[in-house]
Design an enzyme around this catalytic site. Structure first.
Site, PDB file in Angstrom:
ATOM      1  N   GLY A  18     -41.892 119.624  28.175  1.00 34.78           N
ATOM      2  CA  GLY A  18     -41.998 118.250  27.688  1.00 34.78           C
ATOM      3  C   GLY A  18     -43.230 117.581  28.241  1.00 34.78           C
ATOM      4  O   GLY A  18     -43.833 118.020  29.219  1.00 34.78           O
ATOM      5  N   ARG A  19     -43.587 116.467  27.612  1.00 38.56           N
ATOM      6  CA  ARG A  19     -44.805 115.735  28.008  1.00 38.56           C
ATOM      7  C   ARG A  19     -44.488 114.250  28.003  1.00 38.56           C
ATOM      8  O   ARG A  19     -43.937 113.730  27.032  1.00 38.56           O
ATOM      9  CB  ARG A  19     -45.941 116.064  27.057  1.00 38.56           C
ATOM     10  CG  ARG A  19     -47.213 115.261  27.284  1.00 38.56           C
ATOM     11  CD  ARG A  19     -48.396 115.961  26.653  1.00 38.56           C
ATOM     12  NE  ARG A  19     -48.745 117.168  27.385  1.00 38.56           N
ATOM     13  CZ  ARG A  19     -49.654 118.041  26.965  1.00 38.56           C
ATOM     14  NH1 ARG A  19     -50.284 117.856  25.821  1.00 38.56           N
ATOM     15  NH2 ARG A  19     -49.920 119.114  27.679  1.00 38.56           N
ATOM     16  N   GLY A  20     -44.773 113.581  29.114  1.00 35.64           N
ATOM     17  CA  GLY A  20     -44.518 112.157  29.234  1.00 35.64           C
ATOM     18  C   GLY A  20     -45.802 111.379  29.372  1.00 35.64           C
ATOM     19  O   GLY A  20     -46.910 111.895  29.194  1.00 35.64           O
ATOM     20  N   GLY A  21     -45.638 110.091  29.721  1.00 34.64           N
ATOM     21  CA  GLY A  21     -46.802 109.221  29.817  1.00 34.64           C
ATOM     22  C   GLY A  21     -47.708 109.555  30.980  1.00 34.64           C
ATOM     23  O   GLY A  21     -48.909 109.292  30.924  1.00 34.64           O
ATOM     24  N   MET A  22     -47.141 110.122  32.040  1.00 39.48           N
ATOM     25  CA  MET A  22     -47.992 110.408  33.195  1.00 39.48           C
ATOM     26  C   MET A  22     -47.864 111.839  33.697  1.00 39.48           C
ATOM     27  O   MET A  22     -48.607 112.242  34.573  1.00 39.48           O
ATOM     28  CB  MET A  22     -47.657 109.449  34.340  1.00 39.48           C
ATOM     29  CG  MET A  22     -46.311 109.691  34.995  1.00 39.48           C
ATOM     30  SD  MET A  22     -46.108 108.708  36.490  1.00 39.48           S
ATOM     31  CE  MET A  22     -44.552 109.342  37.110  1.00 39.48           C
ATOM     32  N   ALA A  23     -46.917 112.617  33.187  1.00 43.26           N
ATOM     33  CA  ALA A  23     -46.702 113.954  33.735  1.00 43.26           C
ATOM     34  C   ALA A  23     -46.259 114.909  32.637  1.00 43.26           C
ATOM     35  O   ALA A  23     -45.762 114.495  31.590  1.00 43.26           O
ATOM     36  CB  ALA A  23     -45.659 113.916  34.854  1.00 43.26           C
ATOM     37  N   VAL A  25     -43.967 118.603  32.072  1.00 44.95           N
ATOM     38  CA  VAL A  25     -42.893 119.376  32.687  1.00 44.95           C
ATOM     39  C   VAL A  25     -42.952 120.805  32.139  1.00 44.95           C
ATOM     40  O   VAL A  25     -42.975 121.009  30.923  1.00 44.95           O
ATOM     41  CB  VAL A  25     -41.515 118.754  32.414  1.00 44.95           C
ATOM     42  CG1 VAL A  25     -40.426 119.601  33.074  1.00 44.95           C
ATOM     43  CG2 VAL A  25     -41.463 117.336  32.943  1.00 44.95           C
ATOM     44  N   LYS A  40     -42.526 119.425  37.431  1.00 49.41           N
ATOM     45  CA  LYS A  40     -43.099 118.209  36.857  1.00 49.41           C
ATOM     46  C   LYS A  40     -44.438 117.965  37.544  1.00 49.41           C
ATOM     47  O   LYS A  40     -44.503 117.766  38.758  1.00 49.41           O
ATOM     48  CB  LYS A  40     -42.156 117.029  37.072  1.00 49.41           C
ATOM     49  CG  LYS A  40     -42.606 115.739  36.404  1.00 49.41           C
ATOM     50  CD  LYS A  40     -41.531 114.668  36.543  1.00 49.41           C
ATOM     51  CE  LYS A  40     -41.922 113.411  35.798  1.00 49.41           C
ATOM     52  NZ  LYS A  40     -40.870 112.364  35.911  1.00 49.41           N
ATOM     53  N   ASP A 142     -34.396 102.925  34.949  1.00 51.48           N
ATOM     54  CA  ASP A 142     -34.884 103.400  33.647  1.00 51.48           C
ATOM     55  C   ASP A 142     -33.847 104.310  32.991  1.00 51.48           C
ATOM     56  O   ASP A 142     -34.170 105.397  32.512  1.00 51.48           O
ATOM     57  CB  ASP A 142     -36.223 104.134  33.816  1.00 51.48           C
ATOM     58  CG  ASP A 142     -36.957 104.310  32.478  1.00 51.48           C
ATOM     59  OD1 ASP A 142     -36.615 103.588  31.513  1.00 51.48           O
ATOM     60  OD2 ASP A 142     -37.857 105.163  32.396  1.00 51.48           O
TER      61      ASP A 142
END
Length: 648
Positions: A18-23, A25, A40, A142
């Site tokens: 997966g891909r988030g706003g800052m990192a 995984v 992560k 969150d």
């Protein structure tokens, strides 16, 4: 970013999860322990942002101390140095976490495959995780469907929830932990509590509001508030009441509607005050039991639920008029008309007009006597209706205040013998019991499984009661496996560590069979029984042997080669020999006179030794006898005559 193959010489990077706003995984493999993990890693393009780095490290610190089956565990942290094209480097932090095979609640909600029971079960798991983290002093801040995983086995069956991503978590004692940083609201708009949207400090009740939004979306198929922008959604969280979820899912009971109304109160003092009380109320609402009244009056009462369910203004009940007076000309009993305001209301209901006299008093204009009688009849009917409604409400309120509390419904302890610890804890917490784990040794129950409970299975307990869960640590004594010779050191350590054994310093030993760096044996020896936690010494092969003496192995010269070969094979099957002969006048032919490698010298396996055997010298060639030269005779004179030999 070009992802390295191995981090810290231990974690082998695999596929992107997966891909988030800052990192990002990744799935990875822990080479040292041989297990799958999730890593992560902060993205290289934001690695120089000190605020994001602090947030990333805060996540690791927040979760590292949380050990709960409903929270994704953190195993390790570290930094990887990334060199950019400009030859400058940056330190990219990473977190090594438990790898969870499953789906997020966001995926399940989008697939519209969640039932009411599943939604309640998953929310109970989230509340269990929040209860544990709040008691540990951590507020998640969150909670949303994308941050909750549901485990999935190899057959596709869904299991328990795992709360993850504590990236913006704070300690409860952090008074500066507001949700605004540089005028930006952190979190996700659809699940923000009102105090988060206003930028106020948050506490555990803010997480409970977000969990209620999560439950609302699972039950209704949509968040409680939807808008064109995050700002409009945040405004609704602060100012507006959510629609009842039963509007979107007609199978929901009024109890679940009332529970969500209370959990989504704007004032945090009127919500559930802790995750445990929210969890108990949710279990009760699943069975149709209405939640207890909130701190503010009528916030989640049945009347409030019914009022919100009505679309449009509430119609007034029909009023039955009183019979008209029998004789308009007869005496009319005086009636208290309630004063000018009441008279004005009665006039409007009767359809008449109002005039005002010189003194400002309201009076009816040109009202005939029959109209007066009708007006009075409506007034009396109105007052009687008000008296009935108020009296009935007072009676209902009195009965509710003085009603005896419902009898406590006890729960039965299930049979958990042999169940895995996590599964047993989940079952007991779902029954609203408070389990306490005690480890003890057991020969018959595998490590990590339940031995028994105290009280035992079948016992009836009140919700909230404590129960002791005895979990096996395995046997108190273990037998060292016999098949360790020839395995690598890491394999042997894994085998012995699984038996709860510890290790002393290794010993290096010569061995003619086991290759170098492989295990030869252990001390205590394989097959012996030792207590758990005993220290084991691994004896590792050097891959070398001591060269034996090859002299005088036999007195029979014809069997020397056979004896030499047998002696070398006795030391190591991997030693080779080559024979050569040399003349020797002293040693008996066929006997050993020399070996190329001296005895007691350490040599590597597969070494070849040259053995010299005595050989009789060749016989000398005979010396030739010299031939004598003939004697020269004087030549006879021609005149001489031979002498005559006399006859015998």
């Amino acid at each position: 970013m070009s992802v390295p193959r191995v981090l810290s010489d231990r974690y082998e990077i695999g596929e992107l999860l997966g891909r988030g706003g800052m990192a990002d995984v990744y799935k990875a493999r822990d080479i040292r322990l041989g297990r799958s993990v999730a890593i992560k890693m902060l993205r290289a393009d934001v690695a120089r942002d000190s605020q994001l780095q602090a947030r990333f490290r805060r996540e690791a610190q927040a979760v590292a101390g949380l050990n709960n089956p409903f929270i994704v565990a953190v195993y390790d942290t570290g930094e990887h140095v990334v060199t950019n094209q400009g030859h400058d480097s940056s330190h990219v932090p990473y977190i090594v976490m438990e790898y969870v095979h499953g789906k997020t609640l966001r995926d399940l909600i989008r697939s519209k495959s969640l039932t009411i029971d599943q939604s309640v079960d998953y929310t109970l798991g989230v509340l269990s995780a929040l209860d544990y983290s709040h008691r540990s002093g951590i507020v998640h801040r969150d909670i949303k469907p994308a941050n909750v995983m549901v485990t999935e086995d190899e057959h596709g069956a869904l299991g328990q929830v795992k709360v993850m991503d504590f990236g913006i978590a704070r300690t409860i004692s952090d008074s500066a932990a507001t949700m605004t940083q540089t005028q930006t609201v952190m979190g996700t708009a659809q699940y923000l509590s009102p105090e988060q949207a206003r930028g106020e400090s948050v506490d555990a009740r803010s997480d409970l509001y977000s969990a209620a939004c999560l439950l609302y979306e699972m039950l209704a198929g949509r968040p409680p508030f939807i808008g064109d922008s995050p700002v409009s959604v945040a405004y609704q969280h602060v100012r507006e009441n959510p629609p009842l979820p039963s509007i979107y899912n007609t199978e929901l009971s009024p109890a679940l509607d009332a529970l969500l109304l209370r959990a989504l109160q704007k004032d945090r003092a009127h919500r559930f005050q802790d995750a445990a009380s929210f969890r108990r109320a949710l279990r009760a609402a699943r069975t149709g039991v209405m939640p207890t009244a909130a701190a503010s009056p009528a916030d989640c009462s049945p009347a409030a639920v019914a009022a919100l369910a009505v679309s449009g203004p509430v119609a007034a009940p029909a009023l039955l008029p009183l019979p008209a007076a029998e004789d308009a000309t007869g005496p009319v009993q005086a009636v208290d008309d309630g004063g000018p305001s009441t008279r004005a209301m009665a006039k409007v209901l009767a359809g008449g007009a109002l005039t005002t006299d010189d003194g400002g008093a309201e009076q009816a204009a040109d009202v005939p006597p029959a109209d007066n009688r009708r007006r009075r009849a409506w007034m009396i009917t109105l007052f009687l209706g008000l008296v009935i409604v108020l009296g009935g409400g007072a009676m209902v309120g009195y009965n509710m205040l003085n009603a005896e509390p419902a009898a406590v419904v006890q729960v039965s302890i299930p049979s958990l013998d042999g169940s895995p610890q996590d599964e047993a804890l989940t079952q007991l917490r779902n029954l609203d019991l408070e389990p306490h784990v005690t480890d003890e040794y057991s020969k018959s129950v595998a490590a990590g499984d339940v031995i028994r409970t105290q009280p035992g299975s079948g016992t009836m307990l009140n919700p909230g009661s404590a129960i002791e869960l005895f979990v096996s640590k395995g046997p108190s004594q273990v037998t060292i496996p016999k098949d360790l010779a020839g395995k690598t050191e890491s394999e042997v350590r894994d085998d012995l560590r699984a038996l709860n054994l510890t290790f002393n310093n290794n010993e290096l030993v010569n061995d003619g069979i086991i290759p170098a760096t492989f295990v030869v044996t252990t001390d205590p020896a394989p097959g012996e029984t030792v207590p758990v936690n005993s220290g084991i010494t691994l004896r590792i092969s050097t891959g070398q042997v001591l060269m034996p003496s090859l002299f005088d192995l036999t007195k029979d010269p014809d069997k020397v080669e056979e004896a030499v070969t047998a002696e070398l094979k006795k030391v190591s099957p991997h030693l080779d020999v080559t024979f050569e002969e040399a003349e020797n006048t002293v040693v008996t032919p066929g006997m050993v006179t020399n070996q190329s490698i001296s005895a007691e010298t350490a040599v590597a396996q597969h070494t070849t030794v040259v053995v010299t055997l005595a050989k009789a010298p060749e016989p000398a060639e005979p010396t030739p006898t010299p031939t004598p030269k003939p004697t020269k005779t004087a030549k006879a004179s021609p005149s001489a005559t031979p002498k005559e030999t006399p006859a015998p």
